[in-house]
Every structure is written in C-alpha cells, then in structure tokens.
Design a protein around this motif. Sequence first.
Motif, PDB file in Angstrom:
ATOM      1  N   TRP A  22      -9.757   9.522  -1.849  1.00 13.37           N
ATOM      2  CA  TRP A  22      -9.155   8.242  -2.220  1.00 13.37           C
ATOM      3  C   TRP A  22      -8.550   8.252  -3.611  1.00 13.37           C
ATOM      4  O   TRP A  22      -7.364   8.011  -3.807  1.00 13.37           O
ATOM      5  CB  TRP A  22     -10.186   7.128  -2.067  1.00 13.37           C
ATOM      6  CG  TRP A  22      -9.695   5.833  -2.598  1.00 13.37           C
ATOM      7  CD1 TRP A  22     -10.186   5.132  -3.652  1.00 13.37           C
ATOM      8  CD2 TRP A  22      -8.569   5.083  -2.124  1.00 13.37           C
ATOM      9  NE1 TRP A  22      -9.453   4.005  -3.848  1.00 13.37           N
ATOM     10  CE2 TRP A  22      -8.450   3.943  -2.944  1.00 13.37           C
ATOM     11  CE3 TRP A  22      -7.630   5.271  -1.096  1.00 13.37           C
ATOM     12  CZ2 TRP A  22      -7.449   2.986  -2.762  1.00 13.37           C
ATOM     13  CZ3 TRP A  22      -6.632   4.321  -0.920  1.00 13.37           C
ATOM     14  CH2 TRP A  22      -6.556   3.199  -1.742  1.00 13.37           C
ATOM     15  N   LEU A  28      -0.663  10.085  -0.791  1.00 13.18           N
ATOM     16  CA  LEU A  28      -0.159   8.790  -1.224  1.00 13.18           C
ATOM     17  C   LEU A  28      -0.122   8.652  -2.734  1.00 13.18           C
ATOM     18  O   LEU A  28       0.867   8.214  -3.298  1.00 13.18           O
ATOM     19  CB  LEU A  28      -1.019   7.673  -0.627  1.00 13.18           C
ATOM     20  CG  LEU A  28      -0.882   7.489   0.875  1.00 13.18           C
ATOM     21  CD1 LEU A  28      -1.807   6.400   1.361  1.00 13.18           C
ATOM     22  CD2 LEU A  28       0.543   7.155   1.231  1.00 13.18           C
ATOM     23  N   LEU A 149      -5.517  11.417   6.241  1.00 10.05           N
ATOM     24  CA  LEU A 149      -5.532   9.955   6.269  1.00 10.05           C
ATOM     25  C   LEU A 149      -4.159   9.398   5.891  1.00 10.05           C
ATOM     26  O   LEU A 149      -3.615   8.504   6.554  1.00 10.05           O
ATOM     27  CB  LEU A 149      -6.584   9.466   5.274  1.00 10.05           C
ATOM     28  CG  LEU A 149      -6.966   8.001   5.332  1.00 10.05           C
ATOM     29  CD1 LEU A 149      -7.823   7.760   6.551  1.00 10.05           C
ATOM     30  CD2 LEU A 149      -7.696   7.599   4.066  1.00 10.05           C
ATOM     31  N   ALA A 150      -3.585   9.956   4.831  1.00 11.11           N
ATOM     32  CA  ALA A 150      -2.269   9.485   4.391  1.00 11.11           C
ATOM     33  C   ALA A 150      -1.226   9.715   5.474  1.00 11.11           C
ATOM     34  O   ALA A 150      -0.390   8.850   5.758  1.00 11.11           O
ATOM     35  CB  ALA A 150      -1.867  10.201   3.110  1.00 11.11           C
ATOM     36  N   CYS A 153      -1.644   7.126   8.137  1.00  9.40           N
ATOM     37  CA  CYS A 153      -1.089   5.844   7.710  1.00  9.40           C
ATOM     38  C   CYS A 153       0.414   5.815   7.961  1.00  9.40           C
ATOM     39  O   CYS A 153       0.953   4.835   8.478  1.00  9.40           O
ATOM     40  CB  CYS A 153      -1.329   5.623   6.216  1.00  9.40           C
ATOM     41  SG  CYS A 153      -3.010   5.255   5.803  1.00  9.40           S
ATOM     42  N   VAL A 157       2.183   3.641  11.217  1.00  7.81           N
ATOM     43  CA  VAL A 157       3.163   2.581  10.981  1.00  7.81           C
ATOM     44  C   VAL A 157       4.505   2.932  11.615  1.00  7.81           C
ATOM     45  O   VAL A 157       5.137   2.112  12.288  1.00  7.81           O
ATOM     46  CB  VAL A 157       3.338   2.341   9.464  1.00  7.81           C
ATOM     47  CG1 VAL A 157       4.503   1.410   9.218  1.00  7.81           C
ATOM     48  CG2 VAL A 157       2.075   1.761   8.885  1.00  7.81           C
ATOM     49  N   TRP A 195       4.039   2.134   1.167  1.00 11.59           N
ATOM     50  CA  TRP A 195       2.614   2.416   0.960  1.00 11.59           C
ATOM     51  C   TRP A 195       2.308   2.636  -0.519  1.00 11.59           C
ATOM     52  O   TRP A 195       1.312   2.141  -1.037  1.00 11.59           O
ATOM     53  CB  TRP A 195       2.189   3.654   1.748  1.00 11.59           C
ATOM     54  CG  TRP A 195       1.784   3.385   3.159  1.00 11.59           C
ATOM     55  CD1 TRP A 195       2.451   3.785   4.281  1.00 11.59           C
ATOM     56  CD2 TRP A 195       0.629   2.679   3.637  1.00 11.59           C
ATOM     57  NE1 TRP A 195       1.798   3.360   5.411  1.00 11.59           N
ATOM     58  CE2 TRP A 195       0.671   2.683   5.044  1.00 11.59           C
ATOM     59  CE3 TRP A 195      -0.433   2.040   3.000  1.00 11.59           C
ATOM     60  CZ2 TRP A 195      -0.295   2.080   5.830  1.00 11.59           C
ATOM     61  CZ3 TRP A 195      -1.404   1.439   3.773  1.00 11.59           C
ATOM     62  CH2 TRP A 195      -1.326   1.459   5.174  1.00 11.59           C
TER      63      TRP A 195
END
Lengths: 219, 342, 193
Positions: A22, A28, A149-150, A153, A157, A195
């Motif tokens: 994170w 991201l 994860l990124a 995402c 979308v 994002w």
Amino acid sequence: MSTVTNTAAAPYSLATLLNGMWKENPGLVIALGMCPTLAVTNSFVNALTMGLATLFVLVVSSAVVSLLRSFVPTQVHLVTHLVIIATLVTIVDIAIGAISPQVYRALGVFIQLIVVNCIILGHAQGYASKSTVYRSALNASGTGLGFTLALLCLGGVREVLGTGEFMGAPLFGERFEPWAVMALPPGGFFVLGGWLLAISWWKRRTGKKSAGVEQKQAA
Amino acid sequence: MSANPHILELRTSPHVHGPNSVQTIMSNVMFALLPIAAFAVFLFGISALALICTTTTVCVVTESLVCKLSKKESTLGDYSAAITGLLLALTLPPGMPLWMAAVGSVVSVCVGKALFGGLGQNAFNPVLVGLAFIHAAFPIEVSSWTLPLAEGRFTSFMGTTLTVPFLSPAAFDGITGATPLALQKFEHVTTGLGELFLGTTAGCTGETSDALILLCGAYLIARKFINWRIPASTLGSAFLTSLVFYAADPEKYPSPFFTLFAGGLILGAIFLASDMVTSPVTPLGMWVYGGLIGFLTVIIRLFSGQLEGVMYAILLGNAVSPIIDSLTQPRIFGARRAKAKL
Amino acid sequence: MNSDSLTFIFLNACIMNNFVLSMFLGICPFIGMQGNLKTAVRMGMTVTFVMVIASICATAVNLLLAYLHLEYLRLICFVCVIAGAVQLVEMLLKKKSPALHGALGIYLPLIATNSAILALALFQSLNQYSFIQGLAYALGAGAGFSLVLVIIAGLRERLALPGAPDVGRSAALSLIVAGILSLAFMGFAGVGY
C-alpha cells in the motif's frame, strides 16, 4: 548476532509486506512499471494474469539474486540480474502459452516485456542484492501483490466501463451502452490518471485530518 | 486611489490594461454563437434545442460544483462554461442521446479545464476534449446524422435523443442521412456548394450553415475578439493542401471549395482554433499553428478512417502551440540571436 | 498503401501505432522527466539512436538463433545483446566523439533497459521484418517517441507555470495529457488502409 537479526526481522515481516502493498504501491503510487500495466489492463483476466506473472518473476528473481549476492562481483551485477530475470520471464511466457493460449494471444509481446519492468530490476538491484533471502522474498511478495492489486484496479474499471462486463459476465443488462474509449489506449491513461488523483486526494485528506488531531492534542 | 493619500500604491506590470476583459470577450462570443444555435434549432427542431440546453446546463452546473469543491471563487460570471457547453452542442450531431452529451460536457469541464487549473491554464480546448472523448466512447451514436428540415421536428424528439442514461438508443431514426463528407468519401457524391454554403445539409448541429458562421465570425474579428490570422491561415492552408491533391487527381480527391465548405472546418477555424488560451500568441506562431491545423484536417479527411479531421487537427495544434510559441518568439531588440543548441 | 512498404512501416510506428500513445511503451522517462524542451529533444535523439542499434542487433540475433534452432533463447539474447551493444557504443562515443557523448551519454544506460527498446526488437521479430524494414521501423518508432516526448515537454513547460494547481506538477496530469494526446492521435487511425 543471529538473535539480534531474528528479533529485528520479526516485526519486519508484516510491515514489509504491507509497506510494499500500500504505502509504496508500485503501480499506483510510485507510478513505476506502468508500461506493461496500461497496455494489457483492458480486462480483469488480462490484468490478473499479468499481475501474477510479474509477482512470480519478482519473488523468484529476488530470492535468486539474494542467494547469489555473495558470489556475483559488483561489476557484472546488472548483466547477471538481467539474465536471471529474462530466464524467469521466458519460463512464464512458455507456461502461459501452454496453460491458456487465448490469454497468451491477448497479452502477446507484453509478457516478455516484464523483463524491463522497472520494479523488478529496481528491486533486484536496490534491495535483493543487499539483504537476506527471506526478507527480500517477503518484500518482493508485498510489492508484487501491490502491483497485482493496482493492475486489477485498472483492469476492473476498464473492463466494467469499456464493455459492461466483469470477467466476461454482463453486469448491467443487455442494453447497456459500453464506453468504448475505456478499452482503448486513451482510456488506460485516463483511468490510471484518475486513480492517481483519487489516491493523492485521499492521502492529502487523511494527512490533513491526522495533522489536525495532532494540533488539537498539542493544544 | 487609496484612502490614505500618503500611502503610495505600488503595483507590478502590466500597468496599462486593454479595454477587453475576459467577460466582454466571452459575452460577445456568446452573442455571436446564438444566431448559429437558433438556426440549428430551426433546421433540426426541438432535439437540437434540448441538446443545446442539456450541454450548457451540465457545463455550468459542473463548473460551479468544481469551484465549490476546490473552494475557489465562482467563475460562472465569465461565461466560459456556458460557451463550452454551447460549442459542444453545436459540434455534436442533433440526434445525440442527451446523456452522452452530458457525459461529454462533464469531461469537457473537469478533464479539459478544471484539472489544469481553470480557464487560462488549460492546454487543450475543453470543448474538443469533451468532443474527442465522446467520439472515442460512443462512435456509433456520434456518427448518426439526421436530415434537416424534417417534418414534425418541432413537435416530437428524434428517436435517439431521449435515451435512458447508460443504455444504448433503442432504434435509430428512419430519416437518418449521410453528411456531405460521408457522401463524398464513400459514395463519391459531391454536394452542391450552394447547399453547403446555406447549410441545408445533414451534419453536426451547428456546423452546417457556413454563411451564418462566417457572418458571426466576421463580427468577432471586426471587433478584434478573435485574431483574424488563425481562421485565415487555417482555411488558407486547408484550401491549398486540398488544391494540391485536387490538381494531382481531380477524380479521386474533392475540390478545394468542397473541402472548405463541407463539414466543420469553418466552425472549427473560427470558434475552436482561435481560442486564445490554447493557441500561440506570436503573429508568426499563429500562421504556423493555423497552417498546421488546415493541413492536418485535409490529411485526416482524405487518408484516415475518420470522416472529419478538424477536431483532431485542432487538438494536435493545441498540443504543439507551446512549442510553436517558444520557437517563434521575437528576438529581444538588440539581443544577438542565440545559436540553437540541442 | 502496402503494409510491407517502408513508408507505411515508418508511419505506422511513428503515428498510427505510436509506441507511447497507443502501446504505453517507455512511459517511465516521460513521467519522470521535468518539463524541458532541450532535454526532451536530446532524449528523443538518444532513444532513436538506441532503437536503430537495437534493430540491427535484433536482426543479427534472429539470424543466429534461427541458424542454431535456439529460438526460445530470443528474449535472453535480446536483453543481453542490446544492453551490451549500448554500453559498447557509449564507450566508443566517449572516446571518439566527446561532444555527442556529452549530449546523449547520460541517458544511454537508462535507455538500454527501457521497455520501448526491447519492444521494438520483439515486434520486429514478430512481424519478421527484413534488415531494411527493421531500420525503417526503428526510425519511425524513434521519431514517434521523440515527437510525443517533445510535445509533452512543451506542454509541461506551460503547465508548470505558477498558478497551476499542485495536480499540474504530478504524474496524474501527465497521464491525463497523454490520454488527450492519445485521443487526438486517434484521428490518424486507419491511415493507409
């Protein structure tokens, strides 16, 4: 000596993993390694495959680099690391081709381009060549999971908006009008930009809040 | 000036202000657009009216929301949001589903303008950002045109206009008609120049009547609200480029007059390319910029899969205008020309 | 236009399938780059130069691997040969042409591992281009890369002006700008068909 490193390593583990996932999320937040990210994230499955492939290469290359760190002279670091990564990517490439030819066709050259993903080489050079196998593999897993994860995402979308489907299943009924642009290259730029904006906005907000709390406490 | 006569007021340059504020310029552009909008409503009926109202309202509302969220002073007074909405409606086909037009308006204001820091700092013309987004997102709807002067246009909406948000239109109208550009490209039917000039053809809501657009443009140019160099160079360059191809093969390529009067070239050259914020400021730069836009428009129309190239050409022109500016900066008087070192 | 013709290969790599705007390749340098036209021009020249080298290397490697029937080693060979060649060229430049080295040198090692370079070699072998076609492809890709780099640098010089919001200096706005550029380049879709 060993006890010292052990106690130091114990609190290290979860924090290291989360940090990579994170706080320093590679896809991201640092916005690195986006080259393969954007091109193939027009669907969730593609993004997942790409993310897992990167995760595998990242973790195994970190472990190997870390294992070999005392045998490889500094002068040939870069070349050794490149060869290790390229070998692993070749393995992944052939494996994906064997498991799912359909996904393989969709990803095309971009699987092989994992080699030049800034995150992997950066991790090998900056972290794995200096720390223990366990620690570098753990850190690599965190980074790799964060990267996956990124990608999810982005892919999620783009697939939902661009086709109205999620993993091939229609979400909004038959007459939904897909936003074709989201599956096209400009959509990739817009979604990633969106994002990044959202995350920086959220971080600034939480930052302000915590700063406000501290001020109150100080008063 | 100040209440206390002993206090000297110090200000940085510029000390002399021109008489034109942002507000005067924008309100005049608005007035110049109104006749075009009115004619569009006459041609395409209440669908066009609904389209114009939707985009304008959505743009204004989005702008005020953005101002509120970023805690800035409201910028509604400078009319720029309303003009963005109006121009967006005029560059969309009249039967465009209203919700798609609304999405385009939000993109125009948010992505095209607010993200860059508001009016004056946007790198691209906001109208074109929204328009290009719509073109890429909803390619089918944005290329379905309706014939003008249809019967019952003032009493009922076109079939596509009132589509439920986020759904595709149920059925396209029976009275769809190809634009002059499409007729020329796919069927080699050239529309008469008179018809093109008057604007009684199918096409985007506000682009059809060249006579009216030229008239309104002439008013703005005469009052120096837009610089004449940009429309002149754009149209001139498009004419010349088209002339070259026409001279090479008159069978295959359209005549330069057709290039000039068909499609949205004139509307784009006068109202979109000449936007002060996104075009170069040096006189030479304006010629280069306009020349590039005209050239690219013709190239895209003739050789790419797209029917109309004006939108793309102006966006590309916007993109290179900072470079054009820095390359065409006049030498400071007395200064030696620095050797270009790269 | 014939899809094998040199003009088409050049234009395709430069405009229609621009490496940056439609394939997202080599984005790292332009996201990280501070807005400066001069840097962008130099960087673009260096990338084009390295691309030509990579193209030549790729042709040679492909021939050799086909001869030895070791095609599965292509990726590993590409990576090593390109990195090695770039380093050789850098040393050569340093010795023979310090001026050129001064202009391009600092970016060379950075670019050797840029995704656009490897992608060029991979696409070239995927499309089975001949030596000359490969050169046209490399020059086109390099020209397209430089074009976008220069445009973005020009825009960033404007965006970095005082008064622009913080967003203006972040990577997010660079991406949005690239997205709008990518929309604009869609105008050229279908050229040559």
